[in-house]
Design an enzyme around this catalytic site. Sequence first.
Site, PDB file in Angstrom:
ATOM      1  N   TYR A   1       0.819  -1.215   0.000  1.00  0.00           N
ATOM      2  CA  TYR A   1       0.000   0.000   0.000  1.00  0.00           C
ATOM      3  C   TYR A   1       0.853   1.266   0.000  1.00  0.00           C
ATOM      4  O   TYR A   1       0.386   2.352  -0.333  1.00  0.00           O
ATOM      5  CB  TYR A   1      -0.946   0.039   1.209  1.00  0.00           C
ATOM      6  CG  TYR A   1      -1.986  -1.078   1.235  1.00  0.00           C
ATOM      7  CD1 TYR A   1      -2.287  -1.810   0.095  1.00  0.00           C
ATOM      8  CD2 TYR A   1      -2.665  -1.392   2.399  1.00  0.00           C
ATOM      9  CE1 TYR A   1      -3.220  -2.829   0.121  1.00  0.00           C
ATOM     10  CE2 TYR A   1      -3.614  -2.410   2.436  1.00  0.00           C
ATOM     11  CZ  TYR A   1      -3.879  -3.130   1.288  1.00  0.00           C
ATOM     12  OH  TYR A   1      -4.801  -4.131   1.319  1.00  0.00           O
TER      13      TYR A   1
ATOM     14  N   LYS B   1       4.121 -15.274   2.685  1.00  0.00           N
ATOM     15  CA  LYS B   1       4.032 -16.023   1.425  1.00  0.00           C
ATOM     16  C   LYS B   1       5.467 -16.285   0.973  1.00  0.00           C
ATOM     17  O   LYS B   1       5.900 -15.870  -0.110  1.00  0.00           O
ATOM     18  CB  LYS B   1       3.236 -15.179   0.402  1.00  0.00           C
ATOM     19  CG  LYS B   1       2.898 -15.886  -0.885  1.00  0.00           C
ATOM     20  CD  LYS B   1       1.813 -16.911  -0.754  1.00  0.00           C
ATOM     21  CE  LYS B   1       1.547 -17.585  -2.096  1.00  0.00           C
ATOM     22  NZ  LYS B   1       0.758 -18.816  -1.962  1.00  0.00           N
TER      23      LYS B   1
ATOM     24  N   ASP C   1      -2.263 -18.134   2.195  1.00  0.00           N
ATOM     25  CA  ASP C   1      -3.419 -18.813   1.592  1.00  0.00           C
ATOM     26  C   ASP C   1      -3.933 -19.914   2.510  1.00  0.00           C
ATOM     27  O   ASP C   1      -5.146 -20.108   2.683  1.00  0.00           O
ATOM     28  CB  ASP C   1      -3.109 -19.330   0.181  1.00  0.00           C
ATOM     29  CG  ASP C   1      -1.697 -19.864   0.025  1.00  0.00           C
ATOM     30  OD1 ASP C   1      -0.922 -19.793   1.005  1.00  0.00           O
ATOM     31  OD2 ASP C   1      -1.356 -20.364  -1.057  1.00  0.00           O
TER      32      ASP C   1
ATOM     33  N   ASP D   1      -4.916  -6.888   6.227  1.00  0.00           N
ATOM     34  CA  ASP D   1      -6.143  -6.197   5.840  1.00  0.00           C
ATOM     35  C   ASP D   1      -7.214  -7.235   5.489  1.00  0.00           C
ATOM     36  O   ASP D   1      -8.356  -7.191   5.969  1.00  0.00           O
ATOM     37  CB  ASP D   1      -5.818  -5.312   4.622  1.00  0.00           C
ATOM     38  CG  ASP D   1      -6.928  -4.344   4.276  1.00  0.00           C
ATOM     39  OD1 ASP D   1      -7.905  -4.279   5.027  1.00  0.00           O
ATOM     40  OD2 ASP D   1      -6.806  -3.667   3.239  1.00  0.00           O
TER      41      ASP D   1
ATOM     42  N   ASP E   1     -10.535  -8.775   8.083  1.00  0.00           N
ATOM     43  CA  ASP E   1     -11.956  -8.696   7.713  1.00  0.00           C
ATOM     44  C   ASP E   1     -12.598 -10.083   7.734  1.00  0.00           C
ATOM     45  O   ASP E   1     -13.732 -10.254   8.194  1.00  0.00           O
ATOM     46  CB  ASP E   1     -12.119  -8.076   6.326  1.00  0.00           C
ATOM     47  CG  ASP E   1     -12.314  -6.564   6.412  1.00  0.00           C
ATOM     48  OD1 ASP E   1     -11.896  -5.983   7.439  1.00  0.00           O
ATOM     49  OD2 ASP E   1     -12.875  -5.968   5.484  1.00  0.00           O
TER      50      ASP E   1
END
Length: 362
Positions: free
Chosen positions: A142, A191, A223, A247, A251
Site C-alpha cells: 500500500y 508467502k 493462503d 487487511d 476482515d
Amino acid sequence: MQKTIAVIRGDGIGPEIVDQALQVLNRIGTLYGHEFTYADVDMGGSAIDKWGDPLPPEMLQTCLDSDSVLFGAVGGPKWNHVPGSMRPEKGLLRLRAGMEVYSNNRPAKIWPQLASASPLKPEIVEKGIDFIIVRELTGGIYFGRHDTVAENGEAVAIDQLRYSESEIRRIGRIGFETARKRSKRLCSVEKSNVLDSSRLWKKVMHQLSEEYPDVALTDMLVDNCAMQIVKDPSQFDVIVTENMFGDILSDEASMITGSIGMIPSSSLGDSSRGLYEPIHGSAPDIAGRDIANPIGTILAAAMMLRYSFDMPREADCIESAVSAVLSQGYRTADILPPDAAGCTLTGCRDMGRLIIDNLKKG
Ligand code: NAD
C-alpha cells in the site's frame, strides 16, 4: 495510577458509544483506585463544523500529550460534499500518522452467547474463537511505488511491495509482546514460497524469536491461513502479518465472529500510547436514537487498559462484565436473534449501565 485519555467522540453514534465507555472507565477507576482524566478532542465532521479542519493541529497535540486515545467514529453524509483533503476520515489518517502507529491489532473473539450469529457451523464455533491479528499498518504494497505505464501498446500497472528488516522487526516485536500477554503462541503469516519480502519477513521473525524463548513461533502461508481461519479458528491465538495480508485476514476474522458492533481494535507504535476504537463506522442511520451497541467501544477501553496501561485485571473485569450481561440475555438491536428468544432488547445507555452494574473487582 493516574492516566490522561484523549477522547474523540466524533460523529454519528460516536458520542453515544464513547460516553458509555467513559462511564465504564470511571467505575473501574473507583474500583481499582485509578484516576482517569479526559481531554476532549474534536475530529472528523464535528471538527470541520467547528474549526473548518477535520483535525486541527492543537487537537492532534492533545492526543500526543495524552497517555492514550479513545475514539468513537467519524464521517457521515453531511460531509460528503467537502473536498477530499478535508473529509472527516482525513482527520483519522492524520491522527494515525501523527501518532506514528504502525501496528493495528484486531481481536476476533466470539462470545459463546452470540455463537448463533457466526456464519460458521456450530461444531466449529463450539471449539472457541479468540485470537488477535497484529497487522503492519504503514509499509508493504500500500505504501510502495504505484505506477501505470504504457508497454507494447497496452497499459501496465505496477505496485511495489517492499519491506525493510527494521520495519519487520518492529511489528514482529509487537506480535511477540502481544503473545506474551496472552497464551504465548505466535503465528507468523507470509508467502515465503513466492515473495522475497516474505522470505525476509520469515528470517527476521525467527531472529526475533531468540529474544522471546517463552513464545512458541509458528509459520503459515497466507493462503493456508485464510483457509484455516474458517476451518478451525480455535488453533490461533496471535497472528502477526504484513499490511495487505492483515487487511484481508482481519476482515475475514471479524466476519466469523458475527457482529460489527462487538469488535474493538488498537493501533500502536513505539510508545505505550495507543489509539483505541471500535472497528465500525459512525452508523449515521441509527445515530441519536439510543440503539447503537456500545460494546465494541467499551472493549476498546478494556484493550487500552491491558495494552497501554498494563492493567490486565481491570481489562479482565470489563470483559467479564460484558460476558455476564450477554449471559443475562440483554441485547442491543444489532445482536438480537431474529426470534429474540430468551433475550431482552436494550438501548445503548442501558447496555452501558448494565455492564457497569456487572463490574466486579476480581
Ligand atoms: P458503519 O460501520 O458506520 O455502519 C454499517 C452498518 O452497521 C450500519 O447499518 C450501522 O447501523 C451498523 N452499525 C455500525 N456500528 C454499529 C453499532 N455500534 N451498533 C449497531 N449497529 C452498528 O459503516 P458505513 O455505513 O459504511 O459508514 C458510515 C460512515 O462511517 C461513513 O461516513 C464512513 O466513512 C464512516 N466510517 C468511519 C470509520 C471510523 O471512523 N473509523 C470506519 C468506517 C466507516
